[in-house]
Motif scaffolding. Sequence first.
Motif, PDB file in Angstrom:
ATOM      1  N   ARG A   7       0.794  -1.061   0.420  1.00 25.97           N
ATOM      2  CA  ARG A   7      -0.105   0.219   0.054  1.00 25.97           C
ATOM      3  C   ARG A   7       0.733   1.039  -0.272  1.00 25.97           C
ATOM      4  O   ARG A   7       1.457   1.346   0.588  1.00 25.97           O
ATOM      5  CB  ARG A   7      -0.922  -0.216   1.034  1.00 25.97           C
ATOM      6  N   LEU A  26       2.537   0.468  -9.683  1.00 21.48           N
ATOM      7  CA  LEU A  26       1.160  -0.218 -10.514  1.00 21.48           C
ATOM      8  C   LEU A  26       2.053  -1.434 -10.991  1.00 21.48           C
ATOM      9  O   LEU A  26       1.598  -2.550 -10.930  1.00 21.48           O
ATOM     10  CB  LEU A  26       0.668   0.503 -10.717  1.00 21.48           C
ATOM     11  N   ASN A  31      -0.748  -1.658  -4.691  1.00 21.97           N
ATOM     12  CA  ASN A  31      -1.663  -0.767  -4.383  1.00 21.97           C
ATOM     13  C   ASN A  31      -1.577   1.083  -4.226  1.00 21.97           C
ATOM     14  O   ASN A  31      -1.333   1.183  -3.499  1.00 21.97           O
ATOM     15  CB  ASN A  31      -2.778  -0.600  -2.972  1.00 21.97           C
ATOM     16  N   GLY A  50      -6.050   4.858 -13.444  1.00 23.30           N
ATOM     17  CA  GLY A  50      -6.137   3.454 -13.042  1.00 23.30           C
ATOM     18  C   GLY A  50      -6.545   2.538 -14.392  1.00 23.30           C
ATOM     19  O   GLY A  50      -6.656   1.044 -14.006  1.00 23.30           O
ATOM     20  N   GLY A  53      -3.778  -0.262 -12.983  1.00 25.65           N
ATOM     21  CA  GLY A  53      -3.947  -1.406 -10.869  1.00 25.65           C
ATOM     22  C   GLY A  53      -4.988  -0.290 -10.697  1.00 25.65           C
ATOM     23  O   GLY A  53      -5.660   0.772 -10.770  1.00 25.65           O
ATOM     24  N   ARG A  54      -4.774  -0.648  -9.113  1.00 24.70           N
ATOM     25  CA  ARG A  54      -6.095   0.230  -7.858  1.00 24.70           C
ATOM     26  C   ARG A  54      -5.298   1.461  -7.688  1.00 24.70           C
ATOM     27  O   ARG A  54      -3.879   1.848  -7.558  1.00 24.70           O
ATOM     28  CB  ARG A  54      -6.028  -0.969  -6.912  1.00 24.70           C
ATOM     29  N   GLU A  56      -6.156   4.850  -6.132  1.00 26.50           N
ATOM     30  CA  GLU A  56      -7.164   6.496  -5.121  1.00 26.50           C
ATOM     31  C   GLU A  56      -6.741   7.697  -5.281  1.00 26.50           C
ATOM     32  O   GLU A  56      -5.386   7.999  -5.489  1.00 26.50           O
ATOM     33  CB  GLU A  56      -7.181   5.967  -3.899  1.00 26.50           C
ATOM     34  N   SER A  78      -8.765   4.172   2.525  1.00 18.67           N
ATOM     35  CA  SER A  78      -8.894   3.340   0.633  1.00 18.67           C
ATOM     36  C   SER A  78      -8.005   2.352   0.872  1.00 18.67           C
ATOM     37  O   SER A  78      -8.417   1.212   0.189  1.00 18.67           O
ATOM     38  CB  SER A  78      -8.926   4.421   0.334  1.00 18.67           C
TER      39      SER A  78
END
Length: 267
Positions: A7, A26, A31, A50, A53-54, A56, A78
């Motif tokens: 993360r 990514l 993430n 996006g 990958g993921r 925010e 998130s």
Amino acid sequence: MNLQGKRVLITGGSSGIGYAFAEAALGKGANVMITGRRADVLRKAAKQLGERGRVECVAADVGTEEGRKETLAAALKSLGGLDVLVNNAGGVRAGRLEETTEAEIRAMIEVDLVAPILLTRAALPALRASGEGLVVNVTSGIALVAAPFYATYAGVKAGLAKFGESLRRELKGEGVHVMTVYPGATETPMMSSNRAGPELGFTRESAGAVAEAIIAGIEQGAFDVIRGGEARAKMIALNRDNPAALDQRFLDLKPALADAVRDHSAL
């Protein structure tokens, strides 16, 4: 560190090195959350990223207390925690010190030095909880070899580098590592108003190349990542062994350099 599933929070992630690093992370299966001040640019960047990958995003100014709180809270909510903090957001105003306004000086100090220190302090509990936490501080090659007309910028970037060195030793054995990155001149929006070229020591490389070097450093557990190759290494050695010779070299370049960087501003 293997970035798969990690993360990652990246400040200043909507463009330049931050965006390129988000893209590279990514690609390694991380993430990612990116943050920046301009909501429209940030949303566009997050949409593009996006596809890989993921991702925010949170629109916030890490140069303010409220912005730092919003950034960290959004990341923890998130992403469900935090493994890697990348302190990348920064600003610059080149020119003679006496022609640089107090507001410009304070902006560089707040964004380039105070913000990453305070954001890191706030993020440490989450990074410790990760069990394999990492702080990446993006400084500048100017922190290693200071150039004229960048006095405040060199000062704050060198300060960030020494902050990272001290913190790395403070956190040794506690599950959090600190890595410092020293990019050279990089093709980013921040450099768009700088007209200095290779003849003045500003040989530029892509943000993607810097990002890949950061990824390699993370994977190797490096203490630092220094860009600029053999030419930069020679300047660092000369600055250490014979700084007067480097002073003379800059003296010869000073008129042309002053003209080339007088409009360099990204705050």
